[in-house]
Design a protein around this motif. Structure first.
Motif, mmCIF file in Angstrom:
data_model
loop_
_atom_site.group_PDB
_atom_site.id
_atom_site.type_symbol
_atom_site.label_atom_id
_atom_site.label_comp_id
_atom_site.label_asym_id
_atom_site.label_seq_id
_atom_site.Cartn_x
_atom_site.Cartn_y
_atom_site.Cartn_z
ATOM 1 N N LYS A 50 41.097 54.746 39.020
ATOM 2 C CA LYS A 50 41.635 53.271 39.571
ATOM 3 C C LYS A 50 43.265 52.960 39.736
ATOM 4 N N ARG A 51 44.370 53.223 39.146
ATOM 5 C CA ARG A 51 45.177 53.704 39.373
ATOM 6 C C ARG A 51 45.934 54.844 39.872
ATOM 7 N N GLN A 119 52.144 42.923 41.078
ATOM 8 C CA GLN A 119 51.758 43.988 42.100
ATOM 9 C C GLN A 119 50.268 43.642 42.070
ATOM 10 N N ILE A 120 49.713 43.158 43.357
ATOM 11 C CA ILE A 120 48.152 43.222 43.864
ATOM 12 C C ILE A 120 48.199 44.751 44.092
ATOM 13 N N VAL A 121 47.103 45.760 43.776
ATOM 14 C CA VAL A 121 47.381 46.884 44.743
ATOM 15 C C VAL A 121 46.063 47.078 45.022
ATOM 16 N N TYR A 122 46.003 47.159 46.506
ATOM 17 C CA TYR A 122 44.448 47.437 46.720
ATOM 18 C C TYR A 122 43.756 48.552 46.982
ATOM 19 N N GLN A 123 42.372 48.585 46.845
ATOM 20 C CA GLN A 123 40.959 49.484 46.931
ATOM 21 C C GLN A 123 40.701 50.103 48.321
ATOM 22 N N GLY A 130 25.575 56.200 59.747
ATOM 23 C CA GLY A 130 24.853 56.791 59.432
ATOM 24 C C GLY A 130 24.432 56.859 57.536
ATOM 25 N N THR A 131 25.209 55.997 57.091
ATOM 26 C CA THR A 131 24.884 55.776 55.072
ATOM 27 C C THR A 131 25.055 53.947 55.470
ATOM 28 N N ARG A 132 24.798 54.402 54.287
ATOM 29 C CA ARG A 132 24.985 52.703 53.755
ATOM 30 C C ARG A 132 25.569 52.865 52.206
ATOM 31 N N THR A 133 26.684 52.495 51.968
ATOM 32 C CA THR A 133 27.370 52.677 50.540
ATOM 33 C C THR A 133 27.584 50.517 49.458
ATOM 34 N N LYS A 134 27.233 51.408 48.111
ATOM 35 C CA LYS A 134 26.836 50.430 47.152
ATOM 36 C C LYS A 134 28.585 50.261 45.828
ATOM 37 N N LEU A 135 29.156 48.986 46.004
ATOM 38 C CA LEU A 135 30.147 49.266 45.110
ATOM 39 C C LEU A 135 29.876 48.090 44.362
ATOM 40 N N ILE A 136 30.946 48.076 42.873
ATOM 41 C CA ILE A 136 30.457 46.807 41.946
ATOM 42 C C ILE A 136 32.365 46.346 42.100
ATOM 43 N N LEU A 137 32.986 45.322 42.186
ATOM 44 C CA LEU A 137 34.238 44.956 42.083
ATOM 45 C C LEU A 137 34.198 44.780 40.996
ATOM 46 N N ALA A 138 35.443 44.255 40.787
ATOM 47 C CA ALA A 138 36.252 43.963 39.016
ATOM 48 C C ALA A 138 35.766 42.653 38.044
ATOM 49 N N ASP A 139 35.076 42.265 39.240
ATOM 50 C CA ASP A 139 34.598 40.699 38.528
ATOM 51 C C ASP A 139 32.901 40.347 38.971
ATOM 52 N N GLY A 140 32.671 42.317 39.209
ATOM 53 C CA GLY A 140 30.984 42.195 39.095
ATOM 54 C C GLY A 140 30.498 42.051 40.026
ATOM 55 N N PRO A 154 41.308 43.855 46.316
ATOM 56 C CA PRO A 154 42.095 44.537 44.879
ATOM 57 C C PRO A 154 42.153 44.914 43.933
ATOM 58 N N ILE A 155 42.141 46.023 42.678
ATOM 59 C CA ILE A 155 42.062 46.673 41.689
ATOM 60 C C ILE A 155 40.956 45.826 41.054
ATOM 61 N N ASP A 156 41.861 44.661 40.670
ATOM 62 C CA ASP A 156 40.925 43.789 39.525
ATOM 63 C C ASP A 156 41.493 42.039 40.470
ATOM 64 N N PHE A 157 40.946 41.167 39.821
ATOM 65 C CA PHE A 157 41.463 39.792 40.148
ATOM 66 C C PHE A 157 42.321 39.249 38.958
ATOM 67 N N ASP A 158 42.593 39.725 38.433
ATOM 68 C CA ASP A 158 43.780 39.245 36.988
ATOM 69 C C ASP A 158 44.789 38.110 37.459
ATOM 70 N N ASN A 159 45.747 38.798 38.390
ATOM 71 C CA ASN A 159 46.770 38.324 38.788
ATOM 72 C C ASN A 159 46.985 37.307 40.444
ATOM 73 N N VAL A 160 45.614 36.900 40.734
ATOM 74 C CA VAL A 160 45.761 36.514 41.832
ATOM 75 C C VAL A 160 44.574 34.496 41.645
ATOM 76 N N GLU A 161 44.805 33.735 43.040
ATOM 77 C CA GLU A 161 44.132 32.100 42.174
ATOM 78 C C GLU A 161 42.749 32.058 43.469
ATOM 79 N N GLU A 162 42.837 33.442 44.054
ATOM 80 C CA GLU A 162 41.734 33.419 45.326
ATOM 81 C C GLU A 162 40.927 35.292 44.495
ATOM 82 N N ARG A 163 39.709 35.591 44.978
ATOM 83 C CA ARG A 163 39.123 36.925 45.171
ATOM 84 C C ARG A 163 39.262 37.068 46.481
#
Length: 351
Positions: A50-51, A119-123, A130-140, A154-163
């Protein structure tokens, strides 16, 4: 015979690329559940990945070998403080092996800027055409992306007021409830604010409209930033709102057939009395083609159909059987840069 240690390292690396088959996934799940130590090691691998901040790396990079070489540089898989020279060497391994451009301090576990501001790091994840993708964010939160769609988060939502996440395209969201941190989907039109609910958003930047369909819970359509945000409309379950961006116009309907808006995540396209313009926009994204409606008379027709993984030719054939429409598919052509243009489909009234 492949050693268990080598096998699990190879499978872990493949899991981060989403390339595991069902047997490999079962093997990985069993290995993680065998002990807390295995679970801890997998967590370290996951943090390293992730990093990296790069989900789409150059094809010339051997991701598996890069991950294994990086692991060997860290005793017992732990993040430990070293001498200044040692820290630089670990960071160099990440940068050279995985093609990264992050600060050394961040790679070593710190994620603060020089002035102490988090610092907020993004992915960014993109679903190929022609495809579909599923992902799970850091908050579930679970997210499904439709063909040609991109989500930045963001790779996590620890240091943010809003997701807050940024969507270009179509996404289905099943948001983990957290009343203290609302979830915001930013689009090129209006933003969608939620606390925990399931809904679909279609907001491709190249189109002059966006659509939000609420399955359950409650969402609001807003614009602006925190502290200066204007709320335009609150949606209830089965509400579908279309926003004309250029005209700044909202229209709402109640539709009990919500699978029409969400079935794409299960590989289906469903139309219930939809105009040709709506059908065309879905087909263009699903099959990565350009469609031209040559005769305006086709705009008077509406279509009802369900498609399950049919080819473009099959879909067009079925649509033409239920209307006076005929089609012509123009093949791709090679461009000056050796790339190929998208196929073009021309729709017209049958002669």
């Amino acid at each position: 015979m492949e050693k268990v240690e080598n096998k699990i390292e190879r499978i872990i690396a493949k899991s981060f690329k989403g390339e595991l088959d069902s047997k490999e996934q079962d093997f990985l799940d069993q290995w993680i559940s065998m002990s807390q130590e295995n679970k801890r090691k997998f967590g370290i691998y996951e943090k390293l990945w992730k990093r990296s901040g790069e989900l789409l790396l150059s094809n010339t990079i051997d991701i598996e070998q890069s991950l294994l070489k990086t692991k060997k540089r860290i005793p017992d898989f732990r993040f430990k403080r070293r001498t200044r020279f040692g820290n630089f060497r670990v960071a160099a391994v990440f940068i050279l092996a995985m093609g990264l451009g992050f600060l050394i301090n961040y790679l070593l576990g710190g994620n603060d800027l020089i002035d102490g501001t988090p610092q907020i790091v993004y992915q960014e994840v993109r679903a190929s055409y022609g495809t579909r993708t599923k992902l799970i964010l850091a908050d579930g939160t679970n997210v499904w992306l439709n063909s040609g769609s991109t989500l930045k988060f963001p790779i996590d939502f620890d240091n943010v007021e809003e997701r807050a996440v940024e969507l270009n395209g179509e996404g289905y969201f099943d948001v983990t409830k957290n009343e203290s941190k609302p979830f915001i989907v930013n689009t090129s039109g209006l933003d969608v604010k939620v606390y925990g609910t399931s809904f679909n958003v279609s907001a491709y930047e190249e189109y002059d409209s966006m659509e939000v369909a609420l399955v359950e819970g409650k969402v609001s359509l807003v614009q602006g930033v925190k502290g200066d945000r204007k709320e335009y409309m609150v949606l209830n379950p089965n509400d579908v709102v279309e926003c004309n961006i250029s005209e700044k116009r909202l229209s709402r309907i109640s539709d009990s057939k919500m699978n029409k808006y969400t079935s794409w995540k299960d590989g289906q396209m469903i139309f219930y009395g939809d105009p040709i313009a709506k059908v065309v926009s879905r087909l263009e994204k699903w099959y990565n083609v350009d469609i031209e409606i040559r005769d305006k008379a086709l705009e008077n027709y509406r279509f009802t159909a369900t498609f399950n993984d049919e080819s473009l030719e099959q879909v067009l054939k079925l649509l033409s059987l239920s209307s006076p429409m005929e089609y012509n598919i123009v093949a791709s052509t090679k461009q000056n840069d050796d790339s190929f243009s998208r196929r073009q489909v021309i729709l017209s009234i049958k002669k």
